[in-house]
Design a protein around this motif. Sequence first.
Motif, PDB file in Angstrom:
ATOM      1  N   GLN A 262      -6.061   2.511  42.515  1.00 59.36           N
ATOM      2  CA  GLN A 262      -4.905   2.433  42.913  1.00 59.36           C
ATOM      3  C   GLN A 262      -4.846   1.636  44.278  1.00 59.36           C
ATOM      4  N   PHE A 263      -5.910   1.403  44.864  1.00 63.38           N
ATOM      5  CA  PHE A 263      -5.949   0.749  46.216  1.00 63.38           C
ATOM      6  C   PHE A 263      -6.291  -0.821  46.075  1.00 63.38           C
ATOM      7  N   ALA A 264      -7.568  -1.161  45.333  1.00 64.80           N
ATOM      8  CA  ALA A 264      -8.202  -2.249  44.997  1.00 64.80           C
ATOM      9  C   ALA A 264      -7.661  -2.941  43.955  1.00 64.80           C
ATOM     10  N   LEU A 265      -7.245  -2.475  43.044  1.00 75.08           N
ATOM     11  CA  LEU A 265      -6.759  -3.167  41.542  1.00 75.08           C
ATOM     12  C   LEU A 265      -5.053  -3.070  41.386  1.00 75.08           C
ATOM     13  N   PRO A 266      -4.497  -2.785  42.410  1.00 75.23           N
ATOM     14  CA  PRO A 266      -2.954  -2.718  42.033  1.00 75.23           C
ATOM     15  C   PRO A 266      -2.369  -3.970  41.262  1.00 75.23           C
ATOM     16  N   ALA A 267      -3.007  -5.087  41.425  1.00 73.66           N
ATOM     17  CA  ALA A 267      -2.701  -6.371  40.812  1.00 73.66           C
ATOM     18  C   ALA A 267      -2.894  -6.479  39.213  1.00 73.66           C
ATOM     19  N   LEU A 268      -3.426  -5.635  38.751  1.00 68.80           N
ATOM     20  CA  LEU A 268      -3.939  -5.308  37.535  1.00 68.80           C
ATOM     21  C   LEU A 268      -3.462  -4.251  36.851  1.00 68.80           C
ATOM     22  N   ALA A 269      -2.333  -3.433  37.866  1.00 64.96           N
ATOM     23  CA  ALA A 269      -2.048  -1.990  37.305  1.00 64.96           C
ATOM     24  C   ALA A 269      -1.289  -2.016  35.978  1.00 64.96           C
ATOM     25  N   LEU A 270      -0.558  -3.150  35.568  1.00 64.18           N
ATOM     26  CA  LEU A 270       0.120  -3.136  34.336  1.00 64.18           C
ATOM     27  C   LEU A 270      -0.920  -2.888  32.974  1.00 64.18           C
ATOM     28  N   ASP A 271      -2.085  -3.418  33.346  1.00 67.74           N
ATOM     29  CA  ASP A 271      -3.169  -3.088  32.078  1.00 67.74           C
ATOM     30  C   ASP A 271      -3.740  -1.892  32.035  1.00 67.74           C
ATOM     31  N   TRP A 272      -4.048  -1.375  33.622  1.00 64.73           N
ATOM     32  CA  TRP A 272      -5.002  -0.219  33.217  1.00 64.73           C
ATOM     33  C   TRP A 272      -4.151   0.864  33.240  1.00 64.73           C
ATOM     34  N   ARG A 273      -2.900   1.021  33.735  1.00 62.38           N
ATOM     35  CA  ARG A 273      -1.998   2.068  33.709  1.00 62.38           C
ATOM     36  C   ARG A 273      -1.657   2.351  32.338  1.00 62.38           C
ATOM     37  N   ALA A 274      -1.395   1.393  31.347  1.00 63.83           N
ATOM     38  CA  ALA A 274      -1.633   1.862  30.009  1.00 63.83           C
ATOM     39  C   ALA A 274      -2.616   2.403  29.204  1.00 63.83           C
ATOM     40  N   VAL A 275      -4.127   1.492  29.678  1.00 63.52           N
ATOM     41  CA  VAL A 275      -5.171   2.456  29.306  1.00 63.52           C
ATOM     42  C   VAL A 275      -5.153   3.741  29.770  1.00 63.52           C
ATOM     43  N   ALA A 276      -5.254   4.053  30.893  1.00 61.47           N
ATOM     44  CA  ALA A 276      -5.387   5.294  31.390  1.00 61.47           C
ATOM     45  C   ALA A 276      -4.266   6.402  30.989  1.00 61.47           C
ATOM     46  N   ALA A 277      -2.915   5.818  30.609  1.00 65.73           N
ATOM     47  CA  ALA A 277      -2.311   6.846  29.866  1.00 65.73           C
ATOM     48  C   ALA A 277      -2.585   7.371  28.720  1.00 65.73           C
ATOM     49  N   VAL A 278      -3.068   6.202  27.768  1.00 68.74           N
ATOM     50  CA  VAL A 278      -3.721   6.675  26.681  1.00 68.74           C
ATOM     51  C   VAL A 278      -4.923   7.774  26.656  1.00 68.74           C
ATOM     52  N   LEU A 279      -5.842   7.401  27.653  1.00 67.82           N
ATOM     53  CA  LEU A 279      -6.965   8.128  27.926  1.00 67.82           C
ATOM     54  C   LEU A 279      -6.611   9.569  28.191  1.00 67.82           C
ATOM     55  N   ALA A 280      -5.383   9.668  28.978  1.00 63.85           N
ATOM     56  CA  ALA A 280      -4.793  10.982  29.462  1.00 63.85           C
ATOM     57  C   ALA A 280      -4.406  11.696  28.394  1.00 63.85           C
ATOM     58  N   VAL A 281      -3.733  11.127  27.492  1.00 70.20           N
ATOM     59  CA  VAL A 281      -3.097  11.807  26.134  1.00 70.20           C
ATOM     60  C   VAL A 281      -4.174  12.278  25.468  1.00 70.20           C
ATOM     61  N   LEU A 282      -5.090  11.542  25.132  1.00 68.76           N
ATOM     62  CA  LEU A 282      -6.511  11.893  24.384  1.00 68.76           C
ATOM     63  C   LEU A 282      -7.030  13.035  25.136  1.00 68.76           C
ATOM     64  N   THR A 283      -7.402  12.953  26.373  1.00 72.44           N
ATOM     65  CA  THR A 283      -8.189  13.888  27.090  1.00 72.44           C
ATOM     66  C   THR A 283      -7.478  15.344  27.072  1.00 72.44           C
ATOM     67  N   MET A 284      -6.340  15.315  27.393  1.00 75.76           N
ATOM     68  CA  MET A 284      -5.538  16.666  27.472  1.00 75.76           C
ATOM     69  C   MET A 284      -5.646  17.205  25.986  1.00 75.76           C
ATOM     70  N   THR A 285      -5.222  16.339  24.881  1.00 74.26           N
ATOM     71  CA  THR A 285      -5.190  16.866  23.790  1.00 74.26           C
ATOM     72  C   THR A 285      -6.253  17.589  23.247  1.00 74.26           C
ATOM     73  N   LEU A 286      -7.370  16.690  23.259  1.00 70.89           N
ATOM     74  CA  LEU A 286      -8.591  16.875  22.649  1.00 70.89           C
ATOM     75  C   LEU A 286      -9.170  18.037  23.395  1.00 70.89           C
ATOM     76  N   GLY A 287      -8.996  18.038  24.908  1.00 70.79           N
ATOM     77  CA  GLY A 287      -9.748  19.134  25.485  1.00 70.79           C
ATOM     78  C   GLY A 287      -9.017  20.645  25.193  1.00 70.79           C
ATOM     79  N   ASN A 288      -7.900  20.614  24.932  1.00 75.88           N
ATOM     80  CA  ASN A 288      -7.111  21.882  24.680  1.00 75.88           C
ATOM     81  C   ASN A 288      -7.321  22.241  23.290  1.00 75.88           C
ATOM     82  N   VAL A 289      -7.400  21.334  22.354  1.00 72.75           N
ATOM     83  CA  VAL A 289      -7.784  21.739  20.953  1.00 72.75           C
ATOM     84  C   VAL A 289      -8.762  22.235  20.859  1.00 72.75           C
ATOM     85  N   ALA A 290      -9.894  21.639  21.210  1.00 73.27           N
ATOM     86  CA  ALA A 290     -11.458  22.025  20.960  1.00 73.27           C
ATOM     87  C   ALA A 290     -11.674  23.234  21.827  1.00 73.27           C
TER      88      ALA A 290
END
Lengths: 480, 106
Positions: A262-290
């Motif tokens: 958030q502090f050092a890489l806001p310039a690339l936010a467009l890219d990593w926010r999308a990746v982080a959103a996908v990771l968040a969905v996968l993590t929540m779903t798989l963690g809870n289902v497992a």
Amino acid sequence: MPILVPDINLRIIAPALIVTVTAIVVLLGELVTPAERKRWLGYLSIAGLVVAAFAAFSLWGANASGFSGMVVADNFGLFLTLTIALSAALSILLSIPFIHAHEIDQGEYYVLLLASVAGMIVMATATDLIVIFLGLELLSLPLYILAAFQREDTRSLEAGIKYFLLGAFSSAFFLYGIALVFGATGTTNLAKIAASLAQSAGSPMLSIGVGLLMVGFAFKVALVPFHWWTPDVYDGAPTTVTAFMSVAVKAAAFGAFFRTFQFALPALALDWRAVAAVLAVLTMTLGNVAALLQSNVKRMLAYSSIAHAGYILIALVAMSANGLSSALFYLLAYTVTNLGAFGAVIALSDGARERLEIKDFAGAAREHPLVALALTICLLSLAGFPPFAGFVGKFLIFGAAVETGWAWLAVIGVLNSLVSVYFYLRPVVQMYMSEPAEGWSGIRVAPLVALALLIAVISVIALGVFPAPAIALAAGGLIR
Amino acid sequence: MIPLQFYLIVAAILFCLGLFGALARRNAVAILMGIELMLNAVNINLVAFWRYVKPAAPTMDLAGQIFALFVVTLAAAEAAIGLALIIAIYRSRDTVNVEDVDLMKW
């Protein structure tokens, strides 16, 4: 060749220093302490952590940086320092009777735990990739040993070696990422990276580097698909170590994760926010289902900790001041709640024989009504029921996501919380609805475990009913 | 002078070799050796970048070299802890093959 001497400002790193000194004193004290007095080393460790917490509190609002901008004492780092110190102190309270019952009461246990705490504090307050890496390793290396601390138990050894191999593997990725970011920007200082990226466009090398950094952090906080070590390590490690790892590592690693991205890489936010959103969905779903499929409480809490990492990642995706403060509050709430849950599991164990299968909890409410109530409160808080801390944390994080236009992510988070209610309530149903199992008679809850449990449960309720002071503290925690 | 790309390619090849070793071998010691290769690839990168990429501030910035020293120290610490764990598990299970260390499902 002139070499610049960095501005040495020991006050800024006072919390980490105090913890380190305590670790050394405990290590020396171990030599002169007779076997039956080892518990005093535990009390000494807690005293050191309390002093470190006071030092952190005295720095509140100082917003000073030192060592050529490598370490900073901002409220964000200090809030995390306090959270980490609290989790370590509660873990030690749980550990003193636990390691005695398991005949592993050696002073080294506290030394390793304190060394790990020092690494966590360094990581949470670092503003340079070199120092973040240093903190990460200082945090991890003692934990590898702690996971394998029950040397007589092969499962514990297995947990240690799995944690070590995957941890070392992930730090290689993390380092490669740092090297590429260093190559692309010419610096390892977070502020200078941000400044350099604000001027020039990114390069493929930078993108690969940032991706590898994310992989390294994802391993440490256990995001899907880099989570597979978590259930085995949490299952095999001594229960008190699992309790400590599941909360404190998350606080430190998420601190550095937020600071870096958030502090050092806001310039690339467009890219990593999308990746982080996908990771968040996968993590929540798989963690809870497992977690739905587990019959062992430790494994269930391991998967639940994966799911919670997903919720916290939503706050990173939101990338706002509110997201940051909600993550801080969530980490504090999760710390007290999860330690309370593990504390109750430890309280229900019978000396060295632990009850870890959910069916073992049958009838606990009749034999130990207070412990059962504490476990129920903590599990409800993990599931996100009001009026407990977990509810406020989830409310803040989902609120921050909606504010910044990530409503769909918040909706998935809420749906996941609904799924999680099922597995959190399974032990509760066993405790209250089933006939008591054999072997409950004559079990006494150790006073220290009861004390830790009491502190945790009071915090869970207090953070849930009167969240305002803690939210205000967290809101002051902007990264400088 | 040898261009920067050559160093980066060597480092990338070394990293991939280490990665392959860490993923393909079943012997815990061999996995550890693979990880050490990955760390050394990072060192080549760090020193090469330090030499070729001008730091943002015009000071005598030694970050790359210092960082490489940190990585060397870390590799030593990691080897010490890793080998200790491997010996401990060898004593209790008579094997250092990670596939045989499977009391818990992966």
